[in-house]
Design an enzyme around this catalytic site. Sequence first.
Site, PDB file in Angstrom:
ATOM      1  N   CYS A 123     -33.162 -38.935  55.115  1.00  0.00           N
ATOM      2  CA  CYS A 123     -32.377 -39.103  53.887  1.00  0.00           C
ATOM      3  C   CYS A 123     -31.770 -37.766  53.412  1.00  0.00           C
ATOM      4  O   CYS A 123     -30.870 -37.259  54.057  1.00  0.00           O
ATOM      5  CB  CYS A 123     -33.264 -39.774  52.835  1.00  0.00           C
ATOM      6  SG  CYS A 123     -32.326 -40.747  51.670  1.00  0.00           S
TER       7      CYS A 123
ATOM      8  N   HIS B 115     -36.516 -43.907  54.672  1.00  0.00           N
ATOM      9  CA  HIS B 115     -37.731 -43.094  54.521  1.00  0.00           C
ATOM     10  C   HIS B 115     -38.881 -43.621  55.375  1.00  0.00           C
ATOM     11  O   HIS B 115     -39.711 -44.383  54.883  1.00  0.00           O
ATOM     12  CB  HIS B 115     -38.174 -43.116  53.054  1.00  0.00           C
ATOM     13  CG  HIS B 115     -37.281 -42.341  52.155  1.00  0.00           C
ATOM     14  ND1 HIS B 115     -37.513 -41.033  51.795  1.00  0.00           N
ATOM     15  CD2 HIS B 115     -36.134 -42.703  51.531  1.00  0.00           C
ATOM     16  CE1 HIS B 115     -36.561 -40.611  50.999  1.00  0.00           C
ATOM     17  NE2 HIS B 115     -35.701 -41.606  50.816  1.00  0.00           N
TER      18      HIS B 115
ATOM     19  N   GLU C 172     -41.532 -42.288  56.080  1.00  0.00           N
ATOM     20  CA  GLU C 172     -42.840 -41.845  55.548  1.00  0.00           C
ATOM     21  C   GLU C 172     -43.350 -42.767  54.443  1.00  0.00           C
ATOM     22  O   GLU C 172     -44.467 -42.613  53.972  1.00  0.00           O
ATOM     23  CB  GLU C 172     -42.738 -40.395  55.035  1.00  0.00           C
ATOM     24  CG  GLU C 172     -41.977 -40.191  53.744  1.00  0.00           C
ATOM     25  CD  GLU C 172     -40.463 -40.235  53.902  1.00  0.00           C
ATOM     26  OE1 GLU C 172     -39.966 -40.522  55.013  1.00  0.00           O
ATOM     27  OE2 GLU C 172     -39.769 -40.003  52.896  1.00  0.00           O
TER      28      GLU C 172
HETATM   29  N1  GLN Z   1     -29.140 -39.277  47.356  1.00  0.00           N
HETATM   30  C1  GLN Z   1     -30.009 -38.198  47.711  1.00  0.00           C
HETATM   31  C2  GLN Z   1     -29.182 -36.974  48.060  1.00  0.00           C
HETATM   32  O1  GLN Z   1     -28.007 -37.054  48.133  1.00  0.00           O
HETATM   33  C3  GLN Z   1     -30.887 -38.548  48.880  1.00  0.00           C
HETATM   34  C4  GLN Z   1     -31.874 -39.596  48.466  1.00  0.00           C
HETATM   35  C5  GLN Z   1     -33.159 -39.564  49.193  1.00  0.00           C
HETATM   36  O2  GLN Z   1     -33.489 -38.629  49.931  1.00  0.00           O
HETATM   37  N2  GLN Z   1     -33.923 -40.585  48.973  1.00  0.00           N
HETATM   38  O3  GLN Z   1     -29.733 -35.943  48.278  1.00  0.00           O
END
Ligand code: GLN
Length: 211
Positions: A89, A186, A188
């Site tokens: 992410c 995610h 994790e």
């Molecule tokens: N939207 C977040 C970002 O741009 C990422 C979200 C996340 O890691 N759950 O950093």
Amino acid sequence: MTEILKVGVLSIQGDIEENIISCKAALVESGVAGEVVKVKDYNEILEVDGLIIPGGESTVISTMMSLNQSNWKLLNQRIHEGLPVLATCAGMILLANRVQGKTTGETKQKLLKNLDITVERNAFGRQHESFETDLNIPMIGEKPFKAVFIRGPVVKETGNDVQVIAKYNNKIVAVQQNNIVGTSFHPELTEDNRIHTYFIKSILKNKGKLK
Ligand code: GLN
């Protein structure tokens, strides 16, 4: 002699503890002796055999991380030289070559640019639009993987060296470029440790190659 792997979790902000837990479980499941350590400083970046860059908030991670230019450069260089990385992410956003906002065009955040992709941040909406879905990820086996999306990005463009490893509704949500695996979701946050296990195997492979 039994190999002791040292797996790091970049510990600036985000899902740090969750990744430590998943990674420890993945070591056990893989039957690999190793330790999982928090990584923040130069020597810690230098010593790990593989690194997880967790989800969280990419602008915070990048601002905090880039305050120390030698750490930033070393991280960039080690990944460039083949350090196995699992970036989830916000972690994948930090590694991307180009990042766009949904309506705001290219963002100004500082990026490591080790991964030849263009991502769109928050592509699935806001926090309350978080969701879980079963994804097909052949690389880790036939059984679908329960993926948790929280303000996740979508990969809009991929360079020639980038392999698409998962799609959701025809949108790219996981990629691999040599030593880097990036996911929009995610891994994790689920009990299924297959992505972390895959990562441990790639660290082992990389170590073997170096020797
Ligand atoms: N939207 C977040 C970002 O741009 C990422 C979200 C996340 O890691 N759950 O950093």
